[in-house]
Design an enzyme around this catalytic site. Sequence first.
Site, PDB file in Angstrom:
ATOM      1  N   ASP A  83       0.852  -1.192   0.000  1.00  0.00           N
ATOM      2  CA  ASP A  83       0.000   0.000   0.000  1.00  0.00           C
ATOM      3  C   ASP A  83       0.896   1.253   0.000  1.00  0.00           C
ATOM      4  OD1 ASP A  83      -2.467   1.311   0.168  1.00  0.00           O
ATOM      5  OD2 ASP A  83      -2.527   1.231   2.364  1.00  0.00           O
ATOM      6  N   HIS A  84       0.589   2.214  -0.848  1.00  0.00           N
ATOM      7  CA  HIS A  84       1.282   3.511  -0.876  1.00  0.00           C
ATOM      8  C   HIS A  84       2.806   3.413  -0.946  1.00  0.00           C
ATOM      9  CE1 HIS A  84      -2.331   5.930  -0.391  1.00  0.00           C
ATOM     10  NE2 HIS A  84      -2.723   5.063   0.522  1.00  0.00           N
ATOM     11  N   ASP A 105       2.438   5.100  -5.287  1.00  0.00           N
ATOM     12  CA  ASP A 105       1.705   6.339  -5.052  1.00  0.00           C
ATOM     13  C   ASP A 105       2.592   7.512  -5.442  1.00  0.00           C
ATOM     14  OD1 ASP A 105       0.324   8.525  -4.265  1.00  0.00           O
ATOM     15  OD2 ASP A 105       0.036   7.919  -2.180  1.00  0.00           O
TER      16      ASP A 105
HETATM   17  P1  13P Z   1      -9.059   4.557   5.845  1.00  0.00           P
HETATM   18  O1  13P Z   1      -8.179   5.379   6.711  1.00  0.00           O
HETATM   19  O2  13P Z   1     -10.321   5.276   5.478  1.00  0.00           O
HETATM   20  O3  13P Z   1      -9.360   3.213   6.406  1.00  0.00           O
HETATM   21  O4  13P Z   1      -8.292   4.318   4.458  1.00  0.00           O
HETATM   22  C1  13P Z   1      -7.322   3.331   4.341  1.00  0.00           C
HETATM   23  C2  13P Z   1      -6.554   3.429   3.074  1.00  0.00           C
HETATM   24  O5  13P Z   1      -6.890   4.122   2.139  1.00  0.00           O
HETATM   25  C3  13P Z   1      -5.331   2.621   2.998  1.00  0.00           C
HETATM   26  O6  13P Z   1      -4.624   2.830   1.812  1.00  0.00           O
HETATM   27  O1  G3H Z   2      -2.928   4.538   3.765  1.00  0.00           O
HETATM   28  C1  G3H Z   2      -2.947   4.462   4.948  1.00  0.00           C
HETATM   29  C2  G3H Z   2      -3.199   3.186   5.648  1.00  0.00           C
HETATM   30  O2  G3H Z   2      -4.223   3.409   6.587  1.00  0.00           O
HETATM   31  C3  G3H Z   2      -1.952   2.673   6.289  1.00  0.00           C
HETATM   32  O3  G3H Z   2      -1.595   3.511   7.324  1.00  0.00           O
HETATM   33  O4  G3H Z   2       0.785   4.146   6.884  1.00  0.00           O
HETATM   34  O5  G3H Z   2      -0.243   4.261   9.187  1.00  0.00           O
HETATM   35  O6  G3H Z   2       0.283   2.061   8.140  1.00  0.00           O
HETATM   36  P1  G3H Z   2      -0.078   3.507   7.932  1.00  0.00           P
HETATM   37 ZN    ZN Z   3      -4.702   4.807   1.067  1.00  0.00          ZN
END
Ligand code: 13P
Ligand code: G3H
Ligand code: ZN
Length: 348
Positions: A83-84, A105
């Site tokens: 993620d990201h 991202d």
């Molecule tokens: P929320 O903070 O709304 O759960 O979003 C999570 C998210 O987009 C993780 O990439």
């Molecule tokens: O994109 C955000 C997700 O909620 C992950 O959050 O970077 O704090 O692990 P984090």
């Molecule tokens: Zn996100």
Amino acid sequence: MPLVSMRQLLDEAAKGGYGVGAFNVNDMEQVQAVMEAARQTNSPAIISASRGARKFAQDRYLFHLILAANELYPEIPLVMHLDHGNSFETCKSAIELGYTSVMMDGSLKEDGKTPASFEENVAVTKQVVDYAHERGVTVEGEIGVLGGIEDGHGAGGTGLEHITDPDQAVEFAERTGVDALAIAIGTSHGAYKFSKKPDGSVLKMNVLLAIHKRLPNTHLVMHGSSSVPKDLHDIINKYGGKLKPTWGVPIEEIQLGIRNGVRKVNVDTDNRLAITGAVRKVLWESPEAFDPRAYLRPAREAMQKVVALRMKQFGQAGHAGDYKAVSIAEIAKGYKNGTLSTKPLVAR
Ligand code: 13P
Ligand code: G3H
Ligand code: ZN
């Protein structure tokens, strides 16, 4: 079955007209909660690990926890997703480890805070797409910038500053060849998204509809999609928490998105709220408790309950058995010989 590519999972979701939740994990209990919910509802699953999660758990611990999940739940099509990702190097390290999907991202610079230019975003995303597709790994890109800051990641703001421009979304999809496209429609990461039930002035579903019209076959991704339910919020405050009043993304808006091209729905905050509420309740009601299992077990169950509910609401429930996993090597061949298209269909 082996870990599957997100591309296969989202193509399948598009055929079935449903969305798939991507749930963030940081530890064993969260991995277990997602997998138990997937088994309970017979759902395909996406497990997401952020850079923060990889650091918190240590990369290899987290990787092996997700591998264990894959081994223990062979009937569940499972995607291991970054993620990201903030740079080519971060995405490369996940791919080398064995992730079957990465998000680049590039909407933010490498610092994870400063909005990047369109050209910077295209360049780094395309670099990741070329590297990942050669190895059969899926790539999600982001165009437009979400609001909020989580664990130091994010541009801050309300989410309205950098709403996705549909023309740029088309150009971005065409120039990068991403498999999935995250768009900014006014949502933010974290618990504080909206100060009242959102309407079209702050949650821009019309922008999502416009993008889907132009890119009818592109898998869209909604980030910041926690609904921040009042009952989870209230449990935390009942047992000593101090959360301010807040609103999330209503489920019916997510379902509208799913009817209009949204295939991946990111949820983290709702699970964080469920876990924290459950832990607070045990420690408040049983101040003598000191065995961590006394609060980790209800915490895990509380997260499982949220995930199972979202799996039903997003429509993925019941679809685990629909297809056979295609190996990552086969997926790589598909990108090479063009059977897996990276050219979006554009309605002009
Ligand atoms: P929320 O903070 O709304 O759960 O979003 C999570 C998210 O987009 C993780 O990439
Ligand atoms: O994109 C955000 C997700 O909620 C992950 O959050 O970077 O704090 O692990 P984090
Ligand atoms: Zn996100």
